[in-house]
Design a protein around this motif. Structure first.
Motif, PDB file in Angstrom:
ATOM      1  N   ASP A 177       0.979  -1.371  -0.086  1.00  0.00           N
ATOM      2  CA  ASP A 177      -0.050  -0.131  -0.013  1.00  0.00           C
ATOM      3  C   ASP A 177       0.927   1.320  -0.040  1.00  0.00           C
ATOM      4  N   THR A 178       1.645   1.701  -1.089  1.00  0.00           N
ATOM      5  CA  THR A 178       2.602   2.539  -1.295  1.00  0.00           C
ATOM      6  C   THR A 178       1.830   3.970  -1.195  1.00  0.00           C
ATOM      7  N   GLU A 179       0.487   3.978  -1.537  1.00  0.00           N
ATOM      8  CA  GLU A 179      -0.165   5.175  -1.572  1.00  0.00           C
ATOM      9  C   GLU A 179      -0.306   5.623   0.150  1.00  0.00           C
ATOM     10  N   ARG A 180      -0.556   4.670   0.899  1.00  0.00           N
ATOM     11  CA  ARG A 180      -0.692   4.929   2.453  1.00  0.00           C
ATOM     12  C   ARG A 180       0.845   5.460   3.097  1.00  0.00           C
ATOM     13  N   ILE A 181       1.623   4.681   2.706  1.00  0.00           N
ATOM     14  CA  ILE A 181       2.972   5.086   3.106  1.00  0.00           C
ATOM     15  C   ILE A 181       3.242   6.699   2.673  1.00  0.00           C
ATOM     16  N   ALA A 182       2.806   6.922   1.502  1.00  0.00           N
ATOM     17  CA  ALA A 182       3.391   8.265   1.102  1.00  0.00           C
ATOM     18  C   ALA A 182       2.306   9.266   1.824  1.00  0.00           C
ATOM     19  N   TYR A 183       1.116   8.821   2.021  1.00  0.00           N
ATOM     20  CA  TYR A 183       0.277   9.801   2.842  1.00  0.00           C
ATOM     21  C   TYR A 183       0.867  10.028   4.266  1.00  0.00           C
ATOM     22  N   LEU A 184       1.291   8.770   4.781  1.00  0.00           N
ATOM     23  CA  LEU A 184       2.006   9.151   6.272  1.00  0.00           C
ATOM     24  C   LEU A 184       3.229  10.012   6.367  1.00  0.00           C
ATOM     25  N   ASN A 185       3.875   9.721   5.103  1.00  0.00           N
ATOM     26  CA  ASN A 185       5.303  10.467   5.053  1.00  0.00           C
ATOM     27  C   ASN A 185       5.002  11.979   5.020  1.00  0.00           C
ATOM     28  N   ALA A 186       3.861  12.316   4.099  1.00  0.00           N
ATOM     29  CA  ALA A 186       3.639  13.645   3.986  1.00  0.00           C
ATOM     30  C   ALA A 186       3.064  14.517   5.126  1.00  0.00           C
ATOM     31  N   HIS A 187       2.183  13.745   6.218  1.00  0.00           N
ATOM     32  CA  HIS A 187       1.668  14.363   7.164  1.00  0.00           C
ATOM     33  C   HIS A 187       2.555  14.316   8.278  1.00  0.00           C
ATOM     34  N   LEU A 188       3.336  13.239   8.331  1.00  0.00           N
ATOM     35  CA  LEU A 188       4.521  13.245   9.488  1.00  0.00           C
ATOM     36  C   LEU A 188       5.747  14.428   9.190  1.00  0.00           C
ATOM     37  N   GLU A 189       5.964  14.711   7.910  1.00  0.00           N
ATOM     38  CA  GLU A 189       6.730  15.707   7.681  1.00  0.00           C
ATOM     39  C   GLU A 189       6.006  17.089   8.256  1.00  0.00           C
ATOM     40  N   VAL A 190       4.813  17.447   8.082  1.00  0.00           N
ATOM     41  CA  VAL A 190       4.148  18.482   8.306  1.00  0.00           C
ATOM     42  C   VAL A 190       4.362  18.706   9.825  1.00  0.00           C
TER      43      VAL A 190
END
Length: 442
Positions: free
Chosen positions: A368-381
């Motif tokens: 589920d690469t989409e969820r990993i990318a989503y988490l990456n973006a929001h954790l960086e925020v």
């Protein structure tokens, strides 16, 4: 599947920063078990056309029987805390009378968390209103916040000494507006007067519950509100005013009441004719001191002014990539709220992101690469906000398990763990394994 790592790890956040995951009772437990009472969600789902395929939470993920396995998944991921909810209709099937089986279930669950080193973060209401109270007016009636305060007493007496943190009501906008004006959730009303009264009574229930928790000596009491980044659909004055009003109803109504004992003037102008009598007398009760403030954030909305009766706010399609829910992925909105809340409302009160995540049509055989990318973006925020001085103390992923997604049934998958809804087999997804590596690095 190839291993994909999160871009950030625990080391990128301050010591003591809480990483958590969340669920809710009706969505996972299996409400047909353990003597739980009927809820207005059972009634709503049984109404043709309200819920996809008429699905309900009767079995859900059968967490009622499988909770040890689910708590093991939390612990094995290296998560610090678990945000769960205590079903009112399980503890008090008629909204009034205690159910020993229900109380015993949460006793086991709490002891199971503590034995695994998981901090319990409880929500007292995640939408499972007992049908007996719904039939007496539900959230349109002042009786419901009063009965909710009594339910709070029962929870505090039995479980209060074992809770790391607690908040009375999850996403009060959903309980009030989504359910009574837009009609998308139980009880499914589309009535402005009912919605306005519910919006006030939900706020009052929050305040009464906080008072009861304090009186019982329960520590670390907060609130969990949902926020959507409100953007005008165009540059016209009408759409900009519509986006501001949407922001008022969705984002400002509850937090302003909880922190300043007032409602936003622009919203109150339209709500005033429908407010309960002597509502002003409740505002001091609503604005109880809080130890922390929770942010549930998923998306932005692009708002246009419709031609109908007030408030007629229309959602327009946006250009950003979307989740399975057709929600735009907009981490900038989370950044906005992390800075805006302390500046306007919460001051130095610690913030926790109490829900953030995405639905995706996941299968166990693909990453589920989409969820990993989503988490990456929001954790960086979150990381950047902390560097800017925002008092952010934790981040919570919705959800641990694929589950019952309310009116959308079992199709939308938010989980770190895939659930086969026929066999109930749990299969951790690539995002779960990526999270575990980030939280427990070798």
């Amino acid at each position: 599947m190839t291993d994909i790592d999160l871009a950030l790890t625990r080391r990128d956040f301050p010591p003591g920063f809480l990483f958590a995951t969340a669920t809710s009772a009706y969505q996972i437990e299996g409400h047909s078990f353990g003597g739980a009472g009927r809820t207005h969600w059972d009634d709503f789902a049984a109404t043709p056309g309200k819920v996809v395929r008429g699905e309900n939470g009767a079995v859900a993920c059968d967490h009622y029987h499988r909770w040890p396995e689910d708590l093991d998944l939390i612990a094995e991921a290296g998560l610090d805390a678990y945000r769960f909810s205590i079903s009112w209709a399980r503890v008090m099937p008629d909204g009034l009378t205690a159910n020993p089986e229900g109380l015993d279930f949460y006793d086991q669950l709490l002891d199971g968390m503590l034995s695994r080193g998981i901090k319990p973060i409880a929500t007292l209401y995640h939408w499972e209103l007992p049908s007996t109270l719904a039939k007496r007016g539900g959230w349109t009636s002042r009786e419901t916040p009063e009965r909710f305060a009594d339910f709070t007493d029962a929870v505090a007496a039995r479980f209060g000494d074992r809770l790391h943190a607690v908040a009375p009501i999850n996403e009060p906008w959903c309980v009030g507006w989504l359910s009574h004006f837009l009609g998308h959730h139980a009880p499914g009303l589309t009535d402005l007067r009912a919605a306005v009264r519910a919006m006030h009574h939900v706020a009052l229930a929050h305040g009464l519950s906080v008072q009861r928790l304090r009186a019982a000596g329960v520590a670390n009491v907060g609130a969990t509100n949902n926020f959507e980044y409100s953007l005008p659909a165009s540059e016209t004055e009408a759409d900009q005013a519509a986006a501001r009003l949407y922001d008022g109803i969705y984002n400002r109504w509850f937090v302003q009441a909880m922190t300043q004992a007032t409602y936003p003037d622009d919203v109150l102008e339209g709500f005033a004719p429908h407010m309960p009598e002597r509502w002003q007398d409740d505002m001091a009760t609503i604005a109880q001191p809080l130890d922390w403030f929770g942010i549930n954030y998923y998306t932005c909305k692009r708002i246009a002014q419709g031609p109908g009766a007030w408030p007629d706010l229309r959602e327009r399609n946006g250009p950003l990539p979307k989740t399975q829910m057709e929600w735009e992925i907009n981490p900038d909105g989370l950044a906005h709220f992390l800075h805006w809340l302390p500046a306007e409302y919460t001051g130095e009160t610690p913030l926790i992101v109490t829900e953030n995540g995405m639905a995706n049509p996941d299968r166990p055989d693909r990453a589920d690469t989409e969820r990993i990318a989503y988490l990456n973006a929001h954790l960086e925020v979150c990381r950047k906000a902390i560097a800017d001085g925002v008092p952010l103390r934790g981040y919570t992923i919705w959800s641990l398990l694929d589950n019952y997604e309310w009116a959308l049934g079992y199709e939308k998958r938010f989980g770190l763990v895939h659930v086969d809804f026929e066999s109930l087999l749990r299969t951790p997804k690539a995002s779960y394994h990526a999270l575990a590596r980030a939280l427990t690095p070798g």
